[in-house]
Enzyme design. Sequence first.
Site, mmCIF file in Angstrom:
data_model
loop_
_atom_site.group_PDB
_atom_site.id
_atom_site.type_symbol
_atom_site.label_atom_id
_atom_site.label_comp_id
_atom_site.label_asym_id
_atom_site.label_seq_id
_atom_site.Cartn_x
_atom_site.Cartn_y
_atom_site.Cartn_z
ATOM 1 N N MET A 66 0.825 -1.209 0.000
ATOM 2 C CA MET A 66 0.000 0.000 0.000
ATOM 3 C C MET A 66 0.863 1.265 0.000
ATOM 4 O O MET A 66 0.478 2.278 -0.539
ATOM 5 C CB MET A 66 -0.957 0.020 1.202
ATOM 6 C CG MET A 66 -0.282 0.169 2.552
ATOM 7 S SD MET A 66 -1.481 0.119 3.903
ATOM 8 C CE MET A 66 -2.433 1.604 3.588
ATOM 9 N N LEU A 82 -6.179 6.781 -1.197
ATOM 10 C CA LEU A 82 -6.662 5.698 -0.326
ATOM 11 C C LEU A 82 -8.185 5.689 -0.229
ATOM 12 O O LEU A 82 -8.829 4.645 -0.399
ATOM 13 C CB LEU A 82 -6.026 5.869 1.069
ATOM 14 C CG LEU A 82 -6.192 4.718 2.043
ATOM 15 C CD1 LEU A 82 -4.843 4.361 2.665
ATOM 16 C CD2 LEU A 82 -7.127 5.097 3.166
ATOM 17 N N LEU A 88 -10.684 -0.966 -1.342
ATOM 18 C CA LEU A 88 -10.257 -0.911 0.064
ATOM 19 C C LEU A 88 -11.368 -0.412 0.978
ATOM 20 O O LEU A 88 -11.672 -1.027 2.001
ATOM 21 C CB LEU A 88 -9.032 0.013 0.197
ATOM 22 C CG LEU A 88 -8.511 0.217 1.622
ATOM 23 C CD1 LEU A 88 -7.888 -1.069 2.153
ATOM 24 C CD2 LEU A 88 -7.478 1.345 1.671
ATOM 25 N N TYR A 114 2.282 11.562 11.215
ATOM 26 C CA TYR A 114 3.530 11.292 10.490
ATOM 27 C C TYR A 114 4.663 12.178 11.023
ATOM 28 O O TYR A 114 5.823 11.746 11.093
ATOM 29 C CB TYR A 114 3.338 11.475 8.978
ATOM 30 C CG TYR A 114 2.734 10.243 8.343
ATOM 31 C CD1 TYR A 114 3.504 9.112 8.085
ATOM 32 C CD2 TYR A 114 1.382 10.194 8.038
ATOM 33 C CE1 TYR A 114 2.948 7.962 7.537
ATOM 34 C CE2 TYR A 114 0.814 9.052 7.475
ATOM 35 C CZ TYR A 114 1.603 7.940 7.227
ATOM 36 O OH TYR A 114 1.048 6.802 6.699
ATOM 37 N N ARG A 155 0.439 1.328 -3.853
ATOM 38 C CA ARG A 155 -0.929 1.599 -4.309
ATOM 39 C C ARG A 155 -1.323 3.055 -4.090
ATOM 40 O O ARG A 155 -2.096 3.604 -4.866
ATOM 41 C CB ARG A 155 -1.886 0.644 -3.563
ATOM 42 C CG ARG A 155 -3.338 0.742 -3.940
ATOM 43 C CD ARG A 155 -3.581 0.278 -5.354
ATOM 44 N NE ARG A 155 -4.972 0.420 -5.718
ATOM 45 C CZ ARG A 155 -5.535 1.539 -6.177
ATOM 46 N NH1 ARG A 155 -4.795 2.640 -6.302
ATOM 47 N NH2 ARG A 155 -6.807 1.575 -6.486
ATOM 48 N N TYR A 156 -0.825 3.657 -2.991
ATOM 49 C CA TYR A 156 -1.319 5.003 -2.647
ATOM 50 C C TYR A 156 -0.211 6.049 -2.485
ATOM 51 O O TYR A 156 -0.488 7.185 -2.152
ATOM 52 C CB TYR A 156 -2.131 4.950 -1.338
ATOM 53 C CG TYR A 156 -3.145 3.845 -1.317
ATOM 54 C CD1 TYR A 156 -4.228 3.848 -2.200
ATOM 55 C CD2 TYR A 156 -3.014 2.778 -0.439
ATOM 56 C CE1 TYR A 156 -5.145 2.812 -2.209
ATOM 57 C CE2 TYR A 156 -3.936 1.736 -0.435
ATOM 58 C CZ TYR A 156 -4.991 1.763 -1.325
ATOM 59 O OH TYR A 156 -5.896 0.728 -1.331
ATOM 60 N N HIS A 268 -4.484 -5.334 10.505
ATOM 61 C CA HIS A 268 -5.358 -4.265 10.022
ATOM 62 C C HIS A 268 -6.759 -4.827 9.827
ATOM 63 O O HIS A 268 -6.932 -5.908 9.266
ATOM 64 C CB HIS A 268 -4.826 -3.707 8.703
ATOM 65 C CG HIS A 268 -5.270 -2.307 8.433
ATOM 66 N ND1 HIS A 268 -6.592 -1.990 8.188
ATOM 67 C CD2 HIS A 268 -4.585 -1.142 8.374
ATOM 68 C CE1 HIS A 268 -6.690 -0.680 7.984
ATOM 69 N NE2 HIS A 268 -5.490 -0.141 8.095
ATOM 70 N N ASP A 345 7.767 -1.561 9.373
ATOM 71 C CA ASP A 345 7.148 -0.511 10.185
ATOM 72 C C ASP A 345 6.395 0.485 9.320
ATOM 73 O O ASP A 345 6.754 0.743 8.167
ATOM 74 C CB ASP A 345 8.231 0.219 10.992
ATOM 75 C CG ASP A 345 8.483 -0.464 12.318
ATOM 76 O OD1 ASP A 345 7.504 -0.916 12.948
ATOM 77 O OD2 ASP A 345 9.655 -0.538 12.723
ATOM 78 N N GLU A 348 0.835 2.452 11.392
ATOM 79 C CA GLU A 348 0.000 1.623 12.281
ATOM 80 C C GLU A 348 0.810 0.965 13.402
ATOM 81 O O GLU A 348 0.243 0.553 14.409
ATOM 82 C CB GLU A 348 -0.739 0.547 11.475
ATOM 83 C CG GLU A 348 -1.906 1.075 10.646
ATOM 84 C CD GLU A 348 -1.487 1.603 9.283
ATOM 85 O OE1 GLU A 348 -0.264 1.710 9.024
ATOM 86 O OE2 GLU A 348 -2.366 1.921 8.472
ATOM 87 N N GLU A 352 0.134 4.219 15.858
ATOM 88 C CA GLU A 352 -1.099 3.664 16.442
ATOM 89 C C GLU A 352 -0.813 2.708 17.600
ATOM 90 O O GLU A 352 -1.432 2.823 18.673
ATOM 91 C CB GLU A 352 -1.900 2.956 15.350
ATOM 92 C CG GLU A 352 -3.315 2.637 15.780
ATOM 93 C CD GLU A 352 -4.128 2.004 14.653
ATOM 94 O OE1 GLU A 352 -3.741 2.131 13.487
ATOM 95 O OE2 GLU A 352 -5.141 1.369 14.975
#
Length: 428
Positions: A66, A82, A88, A114, A155-156, A268, A345, A348, A352
Site C-alpha cells: 500500500m 486511499l 479498500l 507522520y 498503491r497510494y 489491520h 514498520d 500503524e 497507532e
Amino acid sequence: MAFRLPANRLCRAAATPAISTIRPLASLLRSSAQASQSRWLATPAPPVTQNSVGSQGPTAMVFLNMGGPSTVDEVGDFLSRLFADADLIPLGRLQSYLGPLIASRRTPKIQKQYAAIGGGSPIRKWSEHQCAEMCKILDEISPQTAPHKPYVAFRYANPLTEEMYKRLLADGFGGGKGGRAVAFTQYPQYSCSTTGSSLNELWKWRQRLEGKTGPLEDGSDGTIKWSVIDRWPVHAGLVEAFARNIEEKLLEYPEERRNSVVLLFSAHSLPMTVVNRGDPYPAEVGATVHAVMERLKFSNPYRLCWQSQVGPQPWLGPQTQMSVDEYVAKGQKDLLLIPIAFTSDHIETLFELDEEVIGESGHPDTIKRVESLNGNPIFIQALADLAKTHLDSGIACSSQMGLRCPGCKSERCTESKKFFAGQDITAA
Ligand code: FES
C-alpha cells in the site's frame, strides 16, 4: 526439520544474537523447508550477468504494497488515493464525493501523526531494501532467472504502480522486447482490498501502457509476461521470523511472569461489507497466527484482534485498542502486541500501536510490541525462498487467486484475475 539460513548468509544473521540459533518448525511447513534446505546446501553459483549463456533473465521482481507518504507534504495525496479506492473502502455511489471529503478532513490529523514518527513513513525505505537484498540472494540461488531487478509499486504513495511500470519499460522490459516480471505481494495474507487492489491497479496500467501491442513476427506480442506471488501466510521463514521476534521480546519480562504474558496479535481490520463479501483475509491471518503459535509450542495464551478502523461503518473486531483496555481492566497487564499482517514498520505500528495503544495505556512497562520484520535476515531469506520456489514452479499464480469472492460484483476483479491467471509464463 529446521529452517536454516544458507551458509553464505549466516554471517549477516550472526550479527543479530537472537536469531543465531536454529529452531524446529511445525510439520505442516516441512515440505517448504526441505526444498529450501536442499537448495541452500548447494554450492553458490558464480555471479550472473545479463549476457550469461542459458539465463532466462533478467527477471523483474516487483514488490506490491500500500505504501505510505515519505514526507508530511505527501499525506494529502496519499489519503486522497486511499479513500478513492473502492476495493479498500467501499463507499458506494458516493465514493467520488465522500472519498476526497474524508481525505481532506483527515489530512491535518494524519500529518501530525507522520510528523510524530519522524516526518514520514519508513515503508519505502524498507521495501526497497528488502527487495534489493532479496534480489541479491536470488542471483545466487536462481542463476537461470538472473539477473533479478528490484522494483517497488505502491498503491497510494510514490513510487506508484504507473511510475513503476514506466520504469520497467524504460529498463527494457516489454514494449516489444518481452521479458518476465513477478508481482510479489508484500501482504502475506490475501485480501481483495489490499493485494487484490494492487493487482487490479497493475492490470489497469498494463492495459494502458501495453494493452495495444500487436503480434510480432515471431508470434509473440512482446509484452511483459507477468506471474504473481499472491499469498504466503504460513511460509516457514515468515513464521520463524515472527516467532524469533516474539521470543526475543518475551525475554524482557521477568521469568516467573513470562509464560502468562498474553500475546495479542494485531492485524489491520476490514469493513464488514468486505468480510461478508467473502474476503479470504480473516482466515489467512488466522492461519499465520496459528502457525506462529504452533512454532512457539503454544507457550502463551493469545488472541487475534484488529486495528485501524476508519469511519462509522462496522469493521471486523475486536479492536486492538479496546482489547488492551479490557484486559487491563480485568487485571491482565502483561500484554505483548504483535503486528502480524505487515512486514515493515509504518504508521500503524509506530504511531497507532506505540504512541496510542501502548502510550495511552498507563502501563508502558508491561505492554510491549515486538519488532517489525524490516531488515530481518531470516525474513529476507524467506522472501528469496518464496520467489525461488515460485520461479521454479512455472505457475502464473495460486489456484486460489482465480476464485472470486462469492459476493464480488467487480468487473476489475473479473478482468484482472482472468489476465494474471491466463499468463503463459513458459513462453517468456
Ligand atoms: Fe473479492 Fe472481487 S471482491 S474477488
